[in-house]
Design a protein around this motif. Structure first.
Motif, mmCIF file in Angstrom:
data_model
loop_
_atom_site.group_PDB
_atom_site.id
_atom_site.type_symbol
_atom_site.label_atom_id
_atom_site.label_comp_id
_atom_site.label_asym_id
_atom_site.label_seq_id
_atom_site.Cartn_x
_atom_site.Cartn_y
_atom_site.Cartn_z
ATOM 1 N N CYS A 227 0.864 -1.173 0.000
ATOM 2 C CA CYS A 227 0.000 0.000 0.000
ATOM 3 C C CYS A 227 0.903 1.225 0.000
ATOM 4 O O CYS A 227 1.993 1.204 0.555
ATOM 5 C CB CYS A 227 -0.906 0.030 1.226
ATOM 6 N N VAL A 228 0.423 2.312 -0.606
ATOM 7 C CA VAL A 228 1.239 3.524 -0.644
ATOM 8 C C VAL A 228 0.324 4.739 -0.714
ATOM 9 O O VAL A 228 -0.784 4.676 -1.254
ATOM 10 C CB VAL A 228 2.203 3.489 -1.862
ATOM 11 N N LEU A 229 0.802 5.848 -0.140
ATOM 12 C CA LEU A 229 0.079 7.118 -0.181
ATOM 13 C C LEU A 229 0.730 8.017 -1.219
ATOM 14 O O LEU A 229 1.928 8.315 -1.123
ATOM 15 C CB LEU A 229 0.124 7.777 1.202
ATOM 16 N N VAL A 230 -0.037 8.447 -2.218
ATOM 17 C CA VAL A 230 0.474 9.312 -3.280
ATOM 18 C C VAL A 230 -0.499 10.465 -3.472
ATOM 19 O O VAL A 230 -1.668 10.254 -3.829
ATOM 20 C CB VAL A 230 0.650 8.547 -4.614
ATOM 21 N N ASP A 231 -0.033 11.677 -3.209
ATOM 22 C CA ASP A 231 -0.848 12.885 -3.430
ATOM 23 C C ASP A 231 -2.214 12.798 -2.756
ATOM 24 O O ASP A 231 -3.251 13.141 -3.337
ATOM 25 C CB ASP A 231 -1.030 13.144 -4.929
ATOM 26 N N GLY A 232 -2.221 12.311 -1.533
ATOM 27 C CA GLY A 232 -3.455 12.273 -0.757
ATOM 28 C C GLY A 232 -4.348 11.082 -1.016
ATOM 29 O O GLY A 232 -5.393 10.943 -0.380
ATOM 30 N N VAL A 233 -3.965 10.202 -1.941
ATOM 31 C CA VAL A 233 -4.756 9.014 -2.265
ATOM 32 C C VAL A 233 -3.981 7.776 -1.836
ATOM 33 O O VAL A 233 -2.784 7.660 -2.101
ATOM 34 C CB VAL A 233 -5.067 8.938 -3.777
ATOM 35 N N VAL A 234 -4.647 6.850 -1.170
ATOM 36 C CA VAL A 234 -4.025 5.597 -0.745
ATOM 37 C C VAL A 234 -4.336 4.538 -1.803
ATOM 38 O O VAL A 234 -5.500 4.293 -2.126
ATOM 39 C CB VAL A 234 -4.554 5.134 0.622
ATOM 40 N N TYR A 235 -3.274 3.932 -2.339
ATOM 41 C CA TYR A 235 -3.424 2.886 -3.348
ATOM 42 C C TYR A 235 -3.034 1.537 -2.744
ATOM 43 O O TYR A 235 -2.042 1.432 -2.035
ATOM 44 C CB TYR A 235 -2.547 3.168 -4.561
ATOM 45 N N ALA A 236 -3.822 0.508 -3.059
ATOM 46 C CA ALA A 236 -3.521 -0.851 -2.631
ATOM 47 C C ALA A 236 -3.556 -1.751 -3.854
ATOM 48 O O ALA A 236 -4.420 -1.606 -4.728
ATOM 49 C CB ALA A 236 -4.536 -1.336 -1.595
ATOM 50 N N LEU A 237 -2.596 -2.669 -3.927
ATOM 51 C CA LEU A 237 -2.543 -3.628 -5.031
ATOM 52 C C LEU A 237 -3.211 -4.920 -4.574
ATOM 53 O O LEU A 237 -2.749 -5.573 -3.646
ATOM 54 C CB LEU A 237 -1.080 -3.890 -5.416
ATOM 55 N N LEU A 238 -4.313 -5.281 -5.235
ATOM 56 C CA LEU A 238 -5.103 -6.447 -4.835
ATOM 57 C C LEU A 238 -4.899 -7.569 -5.847
ATOM 58 O O LEU A 238 -5.152 -7.381 -7.040
ATOM 59 C CB LEU A 238 -6.585 -6.085 -4.752
ATOM 60 N N PRO A 239 -4.441 -8.737 -5.399
ATOM 61 C CA PRO A 239 -4.168 -9.838 -6.337
ATOM 62 C C PRO A 239 -5.395 -10.693 -6.622
ATOM 63 O O PRO A 239 -6.340 -10.746 -5.843
ATOM 64 C CB PRO A 239 -3.120 -10.660 -5.573
ATOM 65 N N GLY A 240 -5.358 -11.386 -7.776
ATOM 66 C CA GLY A 240 -6.383 -12.388 -8.099
ATOM 67 C C GLY A 240 -7.783 -11.844 -8.080
ATOM 68 O O GLY A 240 -8.570 -12.178 -7.203
ATOM 69 N N ALA A 241 -8.153 -11.004 -9.037
ATOM 70 C CA ALA A 241 -9.374 -10.224 -8.913
ATOM 71 C C ALA A 241 -10.516 -10.668 -9.821
ATOM 72 O O ALA A 241 -11.472 -9.950 -9.994
ATOM 73 C CB ALA A 241 -9.065 -8.753 -9.195
ATOM 74 N N TYR A 242 -10.447 -11.850 -10.425
ATOM 75 C CA TYR A 242 -11.538 -12.294 -11.293
ATOM 76 C C TYR A 242 -12.626 -13.023 -10.492
ATOM 77 O O TYR A 242 -12.367 -13.582 -9.426
ATOM 78 C CB TYR A 242 -11.005 -13.232 -12.379
ATOM 79 N N GLY A 243 -13.841 -13.032 -11.044
ATOM 80 C CA GLY A 243 -14.940 -13.798 -10.463
ATOM 81 C C GLY A 243 -15.246 -13.423 -9.030
ATOM 82 O O GLY A 243 -15.409 -12.258 -8.680
ATOM 83 N N ARG A 244 -15.324 -14.447 -8.172
ATOM 84 C CA ARG A 244 -15.676 -14.220 -6.777
ATOM 85 C C ARG A 244 -14.621 -13.395 -6.050
ATOM 86 O O ARG A 244 -14.944 -12.684 -5.091
ATOM 87 C CB ARG A 244 -15.871 -15.552 -6.063
ATOM 88 N N ALA A 245 -13.358 -13.508 -6.496
ATOM 89 C CA ALA A 245 -12.311 -12.697 -5.869
ATOM 90 C C ALA A 245 -12.625 -11.214 -6.046
ATOM 91 O O ALA A 245 -12.412 -10.404 -5.145
ATOM 92 C CB ALA A 245 -10.947 -13.030 -6.470
ATOM 93 N N GLY A 246 -13.151 -10.862 -7.218
ATOM 94 C CA GLY A 246 -13.528 -9.471 -7.452
ATOM 95 C C GLY A 246 -14.649 -9.028 -6.534
ATOM 96 O O GLY A 246 -14.660 -7.899 -6.043
#
Length: 558
Positions: free
Chosen positions: A372-391
């Protein structure tokens, strides 16, 4: 072996924690371990790549120690020195030090100023090929050691794993010394480590706690923890039930902060010096817990920086994926979280940092070590495996974070989920999607995925594109808006409602809250006065796009 270099340590810790005076072998010198200097212990004959923390030695009196460290093939020596001007990551200019030939350190501090002694030490280190660094006058050596040891030991594996492994060894050592089964807990009563010495009794509550990694809660337990944390040393606590044995416990503290506790099952056969042994164990546990925390924070910093570079397209994707623990070809998506209306507030930055902590905590609870990282006031998270039910689960995760963060920060939080991309190399596109979602969320919306708001996002980007090009921004829409402004008519809004309604006159009239005949009259007048051809589908399409995106009109909200 993934060995840290001197340059990486400087980049990670930076000033004022660490200042470089000279690095004659360069910043790519590998650092394999961090050692503490003990004047009363034999100096190691060989310690290749070690960084020696010269406890009790000032820079101007380090000459002899420089010789010994160089002879042991160490990477560098860290001494205490004046703050001085920043070196900016480079060694001091050579004219600040004599060419060579300084005497032993025992006489350097006498008959010459500290500045000359420092220059002599730098010259000797340069001659011996040894990096020389200083720490600030106010720095505590144990803190410097924890930071450096954590930096050197940081790996892509779960942060603090080595230190927590050491806690199991410590629990076994304490159990042997004290004579009773031992557990080490954090402040939330989660069991971090436990002993496994044969023959030491373990009652049922302890067994259940170890299996669940959590001490069972009860009002009686709460009272015992209150007594424990109010005490400054080991305390003996009675059994809480017939199936439980008494306990000997001590709080683990560092600098007034409670880091956890040690608990020993007391079956009546503990060693005579059990309390003293337990107190010593708590002191060691404090160092290990601080080390684990330092390693965890460093790991978070490094993965956050890696994600930052992935998002802006400057990281090498394959290497980044490996360091983030993602298998090749793992689909991912970016989630973006932002505080509504808090960016310009005086405490906006602090609120954003708290949001980062909350997002990271929730993501780590579900995915383990997480970027996770904070960039210009926005927090971004990288979420793995996002198809189907994971999404779907990620959508629920975002909703949960928004709810929890809003309650904790007392500021509305919104989230946007970018499109799923097939691999890390395309993360930048998912980040752009997530940013777009945040921009087009309606006033009553808190969470949305790109697929849910794509039409709005496309119109937003089309509007930006149309506004940037003169030939795309020109057209009949300007004449219509200008005519309305000059004559008090409502042709532009009537046209938008009619086009939004699929050219259905009755629906358009309902949107305008007028009679259908009024709507027909306005359209006839617009044709006659402005010469627009509403029978041409291309003309209708372009007019609708320009009125919607450039004029900002929308029939559904009229």
């Amino acid at each position: 072996m993934d060995t840290r270099t001197l340059g990486e340590l400087l980049d990670t810790l930076g000033e004022p924690a660490l200042r470089l005076l000279t690095a004659p072998s360069g910043l790519t010198t590998p650092v394999t371990e961090v050692l503490l200097y003990d004047a009363h212990a034999p100096f190691p004959d060989r310690a290749p790549g070690a960084l020696l923390l010269a406890v009790g030695v000032r820079a101007e009196a380090a000459g002899a120690l420089v010789d010994e460290a160089a002879a042991a093939r160490m990477a560098g020596l860290v001494v205490r020195g004046e703050s001085g001007p920043s070196s900016g990551g480079q060694e001091l200019p050579s004219e600040q030090a004599p060419s060579s030939g300084t005497g032993p350190s025992s006489g350097q501090g006498q008959g010459q100023g500290q500045g000359q002694g420092l220059a002599d030490a730098v010259a000797r280190a340069r001659e011996r090929g040894l990096a020389l660094l200083t720490v600030d006058e106010d720095a505590a050596w144990h803190h410097v050691h924890l930071l450096l040891a954590g930096a050197v030991g940081a790996r892509p594996s779960p942060a603090g794993g080595a230190a927590l492994g050491d806690l199991f060894s410590l629990a076994g050592a304490v159990a042997t010394a004290v004579g009773g089964a031992t557990v080490i807990e954090d402040p939330r009563q989660r069991i971090l480590a436990h002993s496994t010495i044969p023959g030491q009794p373990v009652d049922e509550p302890r067994r259940q706690g170890i299996l669940g990694r959590q001490v069972p809660g009860s009002p009686e337990n709460t009272e015992q923890y209150r007594v424990l944390f109010a005490s400054h040393g080991p305390v003996r606590l009675p059994a809480l039930s017939a199936e439980e044995l008494p306990r000997l416990a001590v709080a683990v503290r560092a600098g007034g902060e409670t880091l956890g506790s040690l608990w020993v099952v007391d079956d009546g056969t503990l060693a005579p010096d059990a309390e003293e042994a337990l107190a010593q164990g708590a002191s060691t546990a404090a160092l290990l817990l601080l080390r684990a925390r330092a390693a965890q924070e460093l790991s978070r910093h490094m993965t956050g920086d890696l994600l930052r570079r992935l998002l802006d397209g400057t990281a090498e994707p394959a290497t980044a994926a490996e360091r983030l623990g993602l298998a090749p070809g793992t689909p991912v998506r970016v989630a973006a979280f932002a505080l509504e209306g808090a960016a310009g507030a005086p405490d906006g930055e602090q609120a954003a940092l708290r949001l980062l902590d909350l997002v990271r905590l929730q993501c780590e609870a579900r995915y383990g070590r997480h970027a996770c990282v904070l960039v210009d006031g926005v927090v971004y998270a990288l979420l793995p495996g996002a198809y189907g039910r994971a999404g779907e689960r990620q959508r629920r995760l975002a909703e949960d974070i928004v709810r929890r963060a809003g309650q904790a920060l007392r500021v509305p939080v919104r989230a946007g989920l970018g499109d799923v991309v097939p691999e890390v190399a395309e993360v930048r596109g998912s980040r752009e999607d997530a940013d777009l979602v945040l921009r087009v969320l309606g006033p009553e919306e808190t969470v949305a995925a790109m697929a849910e708001v794509r039409a709005r996002a496309v119109l937003l980007r089309l509007g930006e594109l149309l506004g940037e090009r003169r030939e795309l921004a020109a057209g009949a829409w300007r004449d219509i808006v200008a005519y309305d402004a000059g004559h008090g008519t409502d042709y532009a809004r009537t046209l938008v409602c009619w086009l939004d309604a699929g050219c259905d006159m009755a629906r358009a009239a309902r949107l305008l809250a007028v009679h259908p005949n009024t709507c027909r009259y306005r359209l006839r007048q617009a044709r006659a006065q402005l010469g627009i051809d509403l029978d041409d589908p291309d003309e209708r399409l372009v007019l609708w796009l320009q009125l919607r995106t450039l004029a900002g009109l929308r029939g559904a909200s009229a």
